[in-house]
Design an enzyme around this catalytic site. Structure first.
Site, PDB file in Angstrom:
ATOM      1  N   ASP A   2      65.434  74.997  34.479  1.00 49.89           N
ATOM      2  CA  ASP A   2      66.140  74.625  33.254  1.00 49.89           C
ATOM      3  C   ASP A   2      65.870  75.740  32.245  1.00 49.89           C
ATOM      4  OD1 ASP A   2      63.524  74.215  32.533  1.00 49.89           O
ATOM      5  OD2 ASP A   2      63.780  72.146  31.828  1.00 49.89           O
TER       6      ASP A   2
ATOM      7  N   CYS B 248      60.392  74.449  35.616  1.00 53.66           N
ATOM      8  CA  CYS B 248      60.764  73.864  34.333  1.00 53.66           C
ATOM      9  C   CYS B 248      59.546  74.008  33.429  1.00 53.66           C
ATOM     10  CB  CYS B 248      61.248  72.422  34.471  1.00 53.66           C
ATOM     11  SG  CYS B 248      60.022  71.243  35.032  1.00 53.66           S
TER      12      CYS B 248
ATOM     13  N   HIS C  43      48.546  65.916  60.299  1.00 50.40           N
ATOM     14  CA  HIS C  43      49.413  66.019  59.117  1.00 50.40           C
ATOM     15  C   HIS C  43      50.884  65.833  59.500  1.00 50.40           C
ATOM     16  CE1 HIS C  43      45.796  67.348  57.239  1.00 50.40           C
ATOM     17  NE2 HIS C  43      45.699  68.354  58.076  1.00 50.40           N
TER      18      HIS C  43
END
Ligand code: RB5
Length: 368
Positions: free
Chosen positions: A8, A66, A134
Site C-alpha cells: 500500500d 504495508c 511440518h
C-alpha cells in the site's frame, strides 16, 4: 524464480527497495502495485493481487509490504494456498521457511528498516522447507482449505491429466520378461533401467526446440537444440531408484531429487521421512518415477509434497499400473499426466497389481 511484489502507500518505499534488491539478484519480479507512496490506498486491494498470483501459481512467491505488515498478512492469508509470514528478524524469516514453508514474506515498513528488511529477504530466499512432521501440519491446513474454501476460478480450469500407455514392441517385450518370477534380480534391475530409458523418448516428446546456428566442416547451418530446458527426475524411495540411471542415460543433465514416504499404520496419513529436491524445482519439468502404480496413494502423496515445495510441471512415470491407482491419482492430481509401460487388470485384496510382477523394490534389491 518469479516473485510478486505488492504494497500500500505506507509500504511503497520498502517495496521499491525490495524490488531493486531482487532485480540485482536477477530474480524476475511482477509488481502488483501500488504505484506511489503519495496516494492513500487500501492494503487489501494490492495484497490480494499478489496473493492471487501466488495461489494461481503464476509466481513462485510474494513479498508484500504495508506499514506494520499486519494488514497485509491478514489479507494474504485469506487466499487459498497462501502461507504468508510477517517477519521481523532473521530468525522468524528462517523459521517461516523451515517449518511453515511460507510462500509469501510480509514486511512492515514502519517496523523494519530497509537494511534489516534486505537481510530478512536474503535469509528467507536461501532457506528450504524441512518437511517431515511440518509437512503433516501444512497438510492439515491445506485439507481445511480444501473443505471450507470455495474453489477459485483457476482451480476450476484444471485440465484432466492424460494416461499414456506405451505399447512399443520393445517395451512390451521387456515388460514380459520382467514379469516372469524366474527372472533374476540382476536381469530385473537391467530391464527396469532399459524400459525407463526407452520411456524417456515418450515422456520428453514435447520438450521445445530452438534453432541455433553452427558450422559443420563444410558450411554454416541451422540445427535444432533443446531450448534451455531444465529437467528433474524424482524417484519415490526406494523402488523408484531403479529407474533413475536408465533415464539419466538419455537425459544426462537432468537433476535428481528424492522423496521418501510411508503411511502411518494408525492414522493412515502419509509421513514424509525424506525429501530433497533441486532448489529451482519450480522451474523444472519434473518426472516422478516409481515402477508400480498400485493404489495410487504414495504417488499422489509424493506429488503433493513436490507441489508443496513449488513443483509445477510434473509427470508421473511408472512401469506397471492398476486401473484403481490411475483413477485415484488423477482424482488427486488432475493436472498431472501418467506414463506407464503396461496397464494391468486389477489390484488384489493385499493391494498388489495383478498379474503385475510382485514387489518391485524386493525384486530390484533382492530383499525377498
Ligand atoms: C496504513 O496507514 C496502515 O494502516 C497499513 O499500511 C498497515 O499498517 C495495515 O496493517
Amino acid at each position: 524464480m518469479k516473485i510478486a511484489l505488492a504494497s500500500d502507500h505506507a509500504g511503497f518505499g520498502l517495496k521499491e527497495e525490495m524490488k531493486l534488491f531482487l532485480q540485482e539478484k536477477n530474480i524476475e519480479t511482477v509488481d502488483c502495485g501500488t504505484a506511489s507512496g503519495e496516494l492513500s490506498v487500501d492494503y487489501p486491494d494490492f495484497g490480494f493481487k499478489a496473493a492471487e498470483m501466488l495461489s494461481a501459481r503464476k509466481v513462485d512467491s510474494a513479498v508484500i509490504c504495508c506499514g506494520t505488515g499486519i494488514g497485509m498478512s491478514i489479507a494474504a492469508n485469506k487466499v487459498k494456498g497462501v502461507r504468508a509470514a510477517l517477519c521481523h528478524d532473521h530468525f522468524t524469516a528462517v523459521m517461516s521457511r523451515r517449518h511453515n514453508n511460507a510462500n509469501a514474506l510480509i514486511l512492515g515498513s514502519r517496523v523494519t528498516g530497509s537494511g534489516l528488511a534486505k537481510e530478512i529477504l536474503e535469509a528467507w530466499l536461501a532457506e528450504d522447507f524441512e518437511g517431515e512432521r511440518h509437512a503433516g501440519r501444512l497438510d492439515k491446513i491445506a485439507a481445511y482449505e480444501e473443505e471450507h474454501f470455495t474453489k477459485l476460478p483457476w482451480e476450476e480450469k484444471k485440465v484432466s491429466g492424460r494416461t499414456i500407455v506405451l505399447n512399443h514392441p520393445l517395451v512390451c517385450h521387456k515388460v514380459g520378461i520382467m514379469r516372469n518370477k524366474n527372472t533374476s534380480s540382476k536381469d530385473f534391475r537391467d530391464l527396469v533401467q532399459e524400459i525407463a530409458g526407452l520411456m524417456t523418448y515418450e515422456i520428453t516428446r514435447n520438450l521445445p526446440l530452438e534453432e541455433v546456428e553452427i558450422e559443420t566442416p563444410l558450411a554454416k547451418t541451422k540445427v535444432l537444440s533443446l531450448s534451455g530446458k531444465k529437467l528433474a527426475i524424482v524417484p519415490i524411495l526406494r523402488a523408484g531408484l531403479g529407474m533413475v540411471d536408465g533415464i539419466l542415460k538419455v537425459i544426462p543433465n537432468a537433476k535428481v531429487g528424492h522423496v521418501g514416504l510411508y503411511r502411518d499404520p494408525k492414522t493412515l496419513r502419509p509421513v514424509e521421512y525424506y525429501c530433497k529436491l533441486p532448489n529451482d524445482i519450480s522451474e523444472r519439468d519434473i518426472f516422478v518415477v516409481d515402477p508400480m502404480l498400485a493404489t495410487g496413494g504414495s504417488s499422489a502423496d509424493a506429488v503433493s509434497s513436490i507441489k508443496q515445495r513449488g513443483g509445477k510441471k510434473i509427470s508421473l512415470v511408472c512401469l506397471i499400473g492398476a486401473p484403481e491407482g490411475v483413477k485415484k491419482f488423477h482424482e488427486v492430481h488432475p493436472d498431472v499426466d501418467i506414463y506407464i509401460a503396461a496397464l494391468d487388470s486389477h489390484l488384489n485384496d493385499h493391494g498388489y497389481i495383478v498379474p503385475g510382477l510382485g514387489d518391485a523394490g524386493d525384486r530390484l534389491f533382492g530383499t525377498k
